[in-house]
Enzyme design. Structure first.
Site, short mmCIF file in Angstrom:
data_model
loop_
_atom_site.label_atom_id
_atom_site.label_comp_id
_atom_site.label_asym_id
_atom_site.label_seq_id
_atom_site.Cartn_x
_atom_site.Cartn_y
_atom_site.Cartn_z
N ARG A 55 0.85 -1.17 0.15
CA ARG A 55 0.00 -0.05 0.13
C ARG A 55 0.91 1.23 0.07
O ARG A 55 1.71 1.40 0.82
CB ARG A 55 -0.66 0.07 1.33
CG ARG A 55 -1.63 1.42 1.58
CD ARG A 55 -2.94 1.45 0.72
NE ARG A 55 -3.62 2.83 0.70
CZ ARG A 55 -4.58 3.01 1.70
NH1 ARG A 55 -4.96 1.92 2.18
NH2 ARG A 55 -4.95 4.09 1.59
N ARG B 28 -5.04 1.64 -4.84
CA ARG B 28 -4.29 1.13 -3.48
C ARG B 28 -4.54 -0.62 -3.72
O ARG B 28 -5.43 -0.94 -4.08
CB ARG B 28 -5.14 1.55 -2.28
CG ARG B 28 -6.37 1.12 -1.97
CD ARG B 28 -7.26 1.94 -1.11
NE ARG B 28 -7.69 2.98 -2.02
CZ ARG B 28 -8.47 4.00 -1.65
NH1 ARG B 28 -8.77 3.82 -0.37
NH2 ARG B 28 -8.94 5.00 -2.44
N ASP C 138 -6.81 -1.89 1.23
CA ASP C 138 -7.54 -0.68 2.19
C ASP C 138 -8.38 -1.65 3.12
O ASP C 138 -9.22 -2.28 2.71
CB ASP C 138 -8.49 0.09 1.13
CG ASP C 138 -8.76 1.55 2.08
OD1 ASP C 138 -8.05 1.87 3.07
OD2 ASP C 138 -9.79 1.99 1.74
N ASP D 18 -10.31 -0.76 6.69
CA ASP D 18 -10.95 0.37 7.58
C ASP D 18 -11.87 -0.37 8.68
O ASP D 18 -12.76 -1.32 8.53
CB ASP D 18 -12.04 1.26 6.91
CG ASP D 18 -11.11 2.01 5.74
OD1 ASP D 18 -10.10 2.63 6.38
OD2 ASP D 18 -11.57 2.31 4.69
#
Length: 272
Positions: free
Chosen positions: A201, A210, A213, A215
């Site tokens: 990344r 990317r 990712d 989250d």
């Protein structure tokens, strides 16, 4: 929540800062409260629906006897993690480690450490739009499943989505997973960042391309608003690529701020 109590389990072991404490057995008293749902065990008189406390006592004795730490704080922390990891029905644990023979020159009955640790339910959004997108998402799932104090409970289907914010890039592959973890939110964030970094990344364009990712969308029902971490995710309720896979594995999870379920948030977003 229901609990099983174990009080003052007597064990002789070697834990302490002084050299002689690591070579000569001393007495330790271990107490524990094991929190879980005992309703089915009580209704059906079934040992398989509860924890075998004789086995738990044996596991505590084996760990305390076969390890050696300078601090009883460490012994308690490691023991709590082992018991939580090795007993899926166990949701929370309270532990007290007493050291009645602590090397103190003033008369004292005992010195002890008490800790309480819990399993946490976390929902994590996954995304990739560089290279083998599926391989990157699978890598994240695998790494989280192998991480200490973590267990992947459920993984959504992967969906292809258009880029958000910065349009001049390839489509994303997105998904969500449910994670059971002993890590704190900050510890988990550090783990996610390290997995992203290992995948290659690079952060040069906001919302840009990317490899991976990751989250945190929800962490139990807690609310955090800090400089480095916000939970629930600030924009999750506005993103199809989060709500669609999340609704597959947790449609009735209640947003702790908006007080609406994931399914309701998705319906509202689609209506717009």
């Amino acid at each position: 929540m229901d609990k099983i109590n174990i009080k003052n389990l007597e064990i002789f072991a070697r834990h302490g800062v002084l050299p002689e404490e690591n070579t000569i057995n001393q007495k330790f008293l271990i107490s524990a409260s094991l929190y879980m749902d005992l309703s089915e065990a009580g209704r059906f008189d079934d040992l398989g629906k509860t924890l075998d406390y004789a086995k738990i006592c044996g596991d505590i004795k084996k760990f305390i006897e076969n390890s050696s730490f300078c601090l009883i704080e460490t012994a308690a922390e490691k023991l709590a993690a082992i018991l939580l990891n090795e007993n899926p029905p166990l949701r929370r644990i309270w532990l007290e480690v007493k050291k009645p023979w602590a090397p103190i020159t003033i008369p004292v009955e005992t010195v002890s450490v008490e800790i309480e640790r819990s399993k946490h339910t976390v929902y994590i959004a996954l995304g990739s739009n560089i290279g083998d997108r599926k391989a990157h998402l699978d890598y994240a799932v695998s790494e989280l499943g192998k991480a200490e104090g973590c267990r992947v409970v459920n993984v959504s289907s992967y969906i292809s989505t258009k880029p958000y914010g910065y349009a001049e890039q390839d489509d994303f592959l997105n998904g969500c997973l449910e994670l059971e973890t002993l890590l704190t939110p900050i510890e988990l964030l550090k783990l996610l960042l390290s997995i992203e970094e290992k995948s290659g990344r690079v952060r040069d364009i906001r919302w840009g391309p990317r490899t991976l990712d990751l989250d945190i969308v929800f962490y139990d029902d807690i609310v955090i608003s800090g400089d480095t971490l916000r939970i629930p995710h600030a924009q999750a309720h506005m993103r199809h690529f989060v709500l669609t896979p999340l609704s597959e594995i947790a449609p009735y999870f209640l947003h702790p701020v908006l007080r609406k379920t994931v399914a309701e948030l998705l319906d509202e977003l689609e209506a717009k």
